[in-house]
Each structure stands twice: as structure tokens, then as C-alpha cells.
Design a protein around this motif. Structure first.
Motif, PDB file in Angstrom:
ATOM      1  N   GLN A 119      -2.779  -4.635  -8.490  1.00  0.00           N
ATOM      2  CA  GLN A 119      -3.951  -3.876  -7.379  1.00  0.00           C
ATOM      3  C   GLN A 119      -4.379  -5.157  -6.497  1.00  0.00           C
ATOM      4  O   GLN A 119      -4.538  -4.664  -5.145  1.00  0.00           O
ATOM      5  CB  GLN A 119      -5.196  -3.760  -8.418  1.00  0.00           C
ATOM      6  CG  GLN A 119      -6.277  -3.208  -7.331  1.00  0.00           C
ATOM      7  CD  GLN A 119      -7.424  -2.866  -8.403  1.00  0.00           C
ATOM      8  OE1 GLN A 119      -7.804  -3.617  -9.155  1.00  0.00           O
ATOM      9  NE2 GLN A 119      -8.084  -1.773  -8.114  1.00  0.00           N
ATOM     10  N   GLU A 153      -4.035  -5.438 -12.663  1.00  0.00           N
ATOM     11  CA  GLU A 153      -4.955  -6.107 -11.767  1.00  0.00           C
ATOM     12  C   GLU A 153      -4.248  -6.940 -10.760  1.00  0.00           C
ATOM     13  O   GLU A 153      -4.525  -7.017  -9.678  1.00  0.00           O
ATOM     14  CB  GLU A 153      -6.104  -7.129 -12.628  1.00  0.00           C
ATOM     15  CG  GLU A 153      -7.209  -6.002 -13.085  1.00  0.00           C
ATOM     16  CD  GLU A 153      -8.090  -7.077 -14.064  1.00  0.00           C
ATOM     17  OE1 GLU A 153      -7.786  -8.292 -14.350  1.00  0.00           O
ATOM     18  OE2 GLU A 153      -8.980  -6.785 -14.565  1.00  0.00           O
ATOM     19  N   TYR A 210      -0.665   0.507  -5.565  1.00  0.00           N
ATOM     20  CA  TYR A 210      -1.346   1.926  -5.927  1.00  0.00           C
ATOM     21  C   TYR A 210      -0.917   2.145  -7.165  1.00  0.00           C
ATOM     22  O   TYR A 210       0.229   2.209  -7.674  1.00  0.00           O
ATOM     23  CB  TYR A 210      -1.239   2.974  -5.007  1.00  0.00           C
ATOM     24  CG  TYR A 210      -1.898   3.911  -4.805  1.00  0.00           C
ATOM     25  CD1 TYR A 210      -3.280   4.020  -4.179  1.00  0.00           C
ATOM     26  CD2 TYR A 210      -1.795   5.246  -5.741  1.00  0.00           C
ATOM     27  CE1 TYR A 210      -3.926   5.338  -4.344  1.00  0.00           C
ATOM     28  CE2 TYR A 210      -2.555   6.106  -5.817  1.00  0.00           C
ATOM     29  CZ  TYR A 210      -3.706   6.478  -5.184  1.00  0.00           C
ATOM     30  OH  TYR A 210      -4.634   7.207  -4.995  1.00  0.00           O
ATOM     31  N   LEU A 237     -11.585   8.212  -8.612  1.00  0.00           N
ATOM     32  CA  LEU A 237     -10.001   8.276  -8.668  1.00  0.00           C
ATOM     33  C   LEU A 237      -9.740   9.687  -7.864  1.00  0.00           C
ATOM     34  O   LEU A 237     -10.287  10.647  -7.736  1.00  0.00           O
ATOM     35  CB  LEU A 237      -9.697   8.516 -10.170  1.00  0.00           C
ATOM     36  CG  LEU A 237     -10.097   7.037 -10.878  1.00  0.00           C
ATOM     37  CD1 LEU A 237      -9.854   7.602 -12.465  1.00  0.00           C
ATOM     38  CD2 LEU A 237      -9.436   5.961 -10.353  1.00  0.00           C
ATOM     39  N   LYS A 238      -8.396   9.543  -7.535  1.00  0.00           N
ATOM     40  CA  LYS A 238      -7.735  10.560  -6.934  1.00  0.00           C
ATOM     41  C   LYS A 238      -7.098  11.406  -7.905  1.00  0.00           C
ATOM     42  O   LYS A 238      -6.654  10.986  -9.045  1.00  0.00           O
ATOM     43  CB  LYS A 238      -6.681  10.407  -5.869  1.00  0.00           C
ATOM     44  CG  LYS A 238      -6.002  11.498  -5.005  1.00  0.00           C
ATOM     45  CD  LYS A 238      -5.523  10.840  -3.792  1.00  0.00           C
ATOM     46  CE  LYS A 238      -4.229  10.071  -4.317  1.00  0.00           C
ATOM     47  NZ  LYS A 238      -3.279   9.639  -3.511  1.00  0.00           N
ATOM     48  N   PRO A 267      -7.502  -0.931 -13.845  1.00  0.00           N
ATOM     49  CA  PRO A 267      -7.846  -0.880 -12.375  1.00  0.00           C
ATOM     50  C   PRO A 267      -6.874   0.307 -11.913  1.00  0.00           C
ATOM     51  O   PRO A 267      -5.799   0.192 -11.577  1.00  0.00           O
ATOM     52  CB  PRO A 267      -7.485  -2.097 -11.856  1.00  0.00           C
ATOM     53  CG  PRO A 267      -6.546  -2.668 -12.851  1.00  0.00           C
ATOM     54  CD  PRO A 267      -7.072  -2.015 -14.109  1.00  0.00           C
ATOM     55  N   LEU A 268      -7.551   1.778 -11.790  1.00  0.00           N
ATOM     56  CA  LEU A 268      -6.666   2.579 -11.431  1.00  0.00           C
ATOM     57  C   LEU A 268      -6.956   3.200 -10.369  1.00  0.00           C
ATOM     58  O   LEU A 268      -8.188   2.991  -9.607  1.00  0.00           O
ATOM     59  CB  LEU A 268      -6.547   3.685 -12.502  1.00  0.00           C
ATOM     60  CG  LEU A 268      -6.416   3.360 -13.932  1.00  0.00           C
ATOM     61  CD1 LEU A 268      -6.541   4.435 -14.968  1.00  0.00           C
ATOM     62  CD2 LEU A 268      -5.026   3.048 -14.081  1.00  0.00           C
ATOM     63  N   HIS A 269      -6.261   3.928  -9.677  1.00  0.00           N
ATOM     64  CA  HIS A 269      -6.358   4.702  -8.370  1.00  0.00           C
ATOM     65  C   HIS A 269      -6.093   6.282  -8.563  1.00  0.00           C
ATOM     66  O   HIS A 269      -6.862   7.138  -7.935  1.00  0.00           O
ATOM     67  CB  HIS A 269      -5.513   4.493  -7.251  1.00  0.00           C
ATOM     68  CG  HIS A 269      -5.518   3.016  -6.880  1.00  0.00           C
ATOM     69  ND1 HIS A 269      -4.597   2.024  -7.483  1.00  0.00           N
ATOM     70  CD2 HIS A 269      -6.342   1.999  -6.120  1.00  0.00           C
ATOM     71  CE1 HIS A 269      -5.104   0.830  -6.817  1.00  0.00           C
ATOM     72  NE2 HIS A 269      -5.850   0.795  -6.361  1.00  0.00           N
ATOM     73  N   ASN A 270      -5.517   6.580  -9.362  1.00  0.00           N
ATOM     74  CA  ASN A 270      -5.274   8.068  -9.621  1.00  0.00           C
ATOM     75  C   ASN A 270      -4.876   8.814 -11.070  1.00  0.00           C
ATOM     76  O   ASN A 270      -4.384   7.722 -11.727  1.00  0.00           O
ATOM     77  CB  ASN A 270      -3.622   8.349  -8.556  1.00  0.00           C
ATOM     78  CG  ASN A 270      -3.423   9.807  -8.591  1.00  0.00           C
ATOM     79  OD1 ASN A 270      -4.224  10.528  -8.574  1.00  0.00           O
ATOM     80  ND2 ASN A 270      -2.243   9.960  -8.229  1.00  0.00           N
ATOM     81  N   SER A 280      -1.251   4.318 -10.692  1.00  0.00           N
ATOM     82  CA  SER A 280      -1.409   6.079 -11.289  1.00  0.00           C
ATOM     83  C   SER A 280      -1.385   6.147 -12.822  1.00  0.00           C
ATOM     84  O   SER A 280      -0.458   5.317 -13.195  1.00  0.00           O
ATOM     85  CB  SER A 280      -0.581   7.094 -10.666  1.00  0.00           C
ATOM     86  OG  SER A 280      -0.796   7.138  -9.334  1.00  0.00           O
ATOM     87  N   GLU A 337       3.433   3.243  -4.846  1.00  0.00           N
ATOM     88  CA  GLU A 337       2.623   3.625  -6.276  1.00  0.00           C
ATOM     89  C   GLU A 337       3.481   3.641  -7.477  1.00  0.00           C
ATOM     90  O   GLU A 337       4.622   4.166  -7.571  1.00  0.00           O
ATOM     91  CB  GLU A 337       2.337   5.305  -5.966  1.00  0.00           C
ATOM     92  CG  GLU A 337       1.455   5.802  -7.053  1.00  0.00           C
ATOM     93  CD  GLU A 337       1.025   7.246  -7.003  1.00  0.00           C
ATOM     94  OE1 GLU A 337       0.517   7.854  -7.626  1.00  0.00           O
ATOM     95  OE2 GLU A 337       1.299   7.777  -5.789  1.00  0.00           O
ATOM     96  N   ARG A 350       0.677  -1.433   0.059  1.00  0.00           N
ATOM     97  CA  ARG A 350       0.026  -0.148  -0.037  1.00  0.00           C
ATOM     98  C   ARG A 350       1.002   1.284  -0.032  1.00  0.00           C
ATOM     99  O   ARG A 350       0.442   2.460  -0.441  1.00  0.00           O
ATOM    100  CB  ARG A 350      -1.067  -0.003   1.093  1.00  0.00           C
ATOM    101  CG  ARG A 350      -0.319   0.274   2.473  1.00  0.00           C
ATOM    102  CD  ARG A 350      -1.390   0.120   3.537  1.00  0.00           C
ATOM    103  NE  ARG A 350      -0.663  -0.317   4.976  1.00  0.00           N
ATOM    104  CZ  ARG A 350      -0.640   0.815   5.831  1.00  0.00           C
ATOM    105  NH1 ARG A 350      -1.333   1.856   5.715  1.00  0.00           N
ATOM    106  NH2 ARG A 350       0.001   0.421   6.953  1.00  0.00           N
TER     107      ARG A 350
END
Length: 146
Positions: free
Chosen positions: A36, A33, A41, A97-98, A61-64, A43, A13, A10
Motif C-alpha cells: 500500500q 502495508e 491497489y 472500500l470499493k 489495508p484494503l481497497h476493494n 483487493s 491491483e 497505482r
């Protein structure tokens, strides 16, 4: 690498450029994936500069999303650019998303980004590139030596 360093996933990134992400969408999706599922993380870097379609990016599968600095550099000079940035932030938020704006160099840019709820910013307004020692000093809350 995570096993060797003992770093919790975690706290890692990984950034993938938008254009690279869509070259082989199936492969990219499988790899992202897996990352993830490990807790890493993910981006998309330089968002808005590639030739991808949003329908293809939404499969990953994105976070940012990282808004490219080429937009930020014209933010205070061109109202159209400000609208584009605001649309990217709104889109990102609606997808859960961030958002990170790259290349922030002045207070006016920072204030605009705050006003549209862009969560993170990067740029020379805060620091120029630092050596490992100076970066460690900053992270430890010390004032870096010049």
C-alpha cells in the motif's frame, strides 16, 4: 517487477483470497502495508466464502472487496442471497472500500448490482476469457476478431 516494467504502482491491483489473508494475519498485514505504501491497489478476492471474522479483516489495508460468484449465481433465485449481497456492499462502502461482483452473467444480475451501487462487475455477460491479442483489441476499442 514494477521497476522492470516501468508500471506505476497505482495501475497494479493485487488480489489476495480471504482465507489466505487470515492464515498469518501479522505477516499478511505487514506485506500489504508495504504494498500500500508503494501505491499498489489491494483487493480481497472471494469475499464471503472464507471463515474469517470481519474484525480480523478490518485490520488489513484494503481497497476493494470482490464478492464471490457463488453469491451472484443465486442472486435472482433467492431473496436471502440478494440481502446478503446488499449487506456486503453496504458494509464495504461504510469501510470506504470499493466493491466488485464476480460472475455476472445476465442483465438482471447487473441491474440489481447497479441498484445497490456496486461499482464494478466482472463476468461472462461482458466477455469470455480472451487471448492477449483479443484483449488488446478490446482495450484499444476495436471489435475483437472471432
Amino acid at each position: 517487477v514494477l521497476e522492470q516494467t516501468g508500471l506505476e504502482p497505482r495501475f497494479l491491483e493485487l488480489e489476495i483470497m480471504e482465507t489466505t489473508a487470515i492464515e498469518d494475519l501479522g505477516f499478511t498485514r505487514r506485506v500489504l502495508e508495504e504494498l500500500q505504501q508503494m501505491g499498489v491497489y489491494i483487493s480481497i478476492d472471494d469475499f464471503g466464502t472464507g471463515h474469517s471474522s470481519l474484525s480480523r479483516l478490518q485490520l488489513l489495508p484494503l481497497h476493494n472487496l470482490k464478492i464471490d460468484k457463488s453469491f451472484i449465481q443465486y442472486l435472482t433465485q433467492d431473496a436471502k442471497v440478494a440481502h446478503i449481497i446488499q449487506a456486503i456492499v453496504t458494509l464495504g462502502h461504510s469501510l470506504g472500500l470499493k466493491l466488485t461482483a464476480e460472475g455476472v452473467e445476465n442483465e438482471e444480475e447487473l441491474e440489481f448490482l447497479k441498484s445497490i451501487s456496486c461499482e464494478e462487475v466482472q463476468g461472462f455477460l461482458f466477455y469470455r476469457p480472451l487471448s492477449e491479442q483479443k484483449a488488446t483489441e478490446v482495450l484499444e476499442g476495436k471489435r475483437p476478431t472471432i
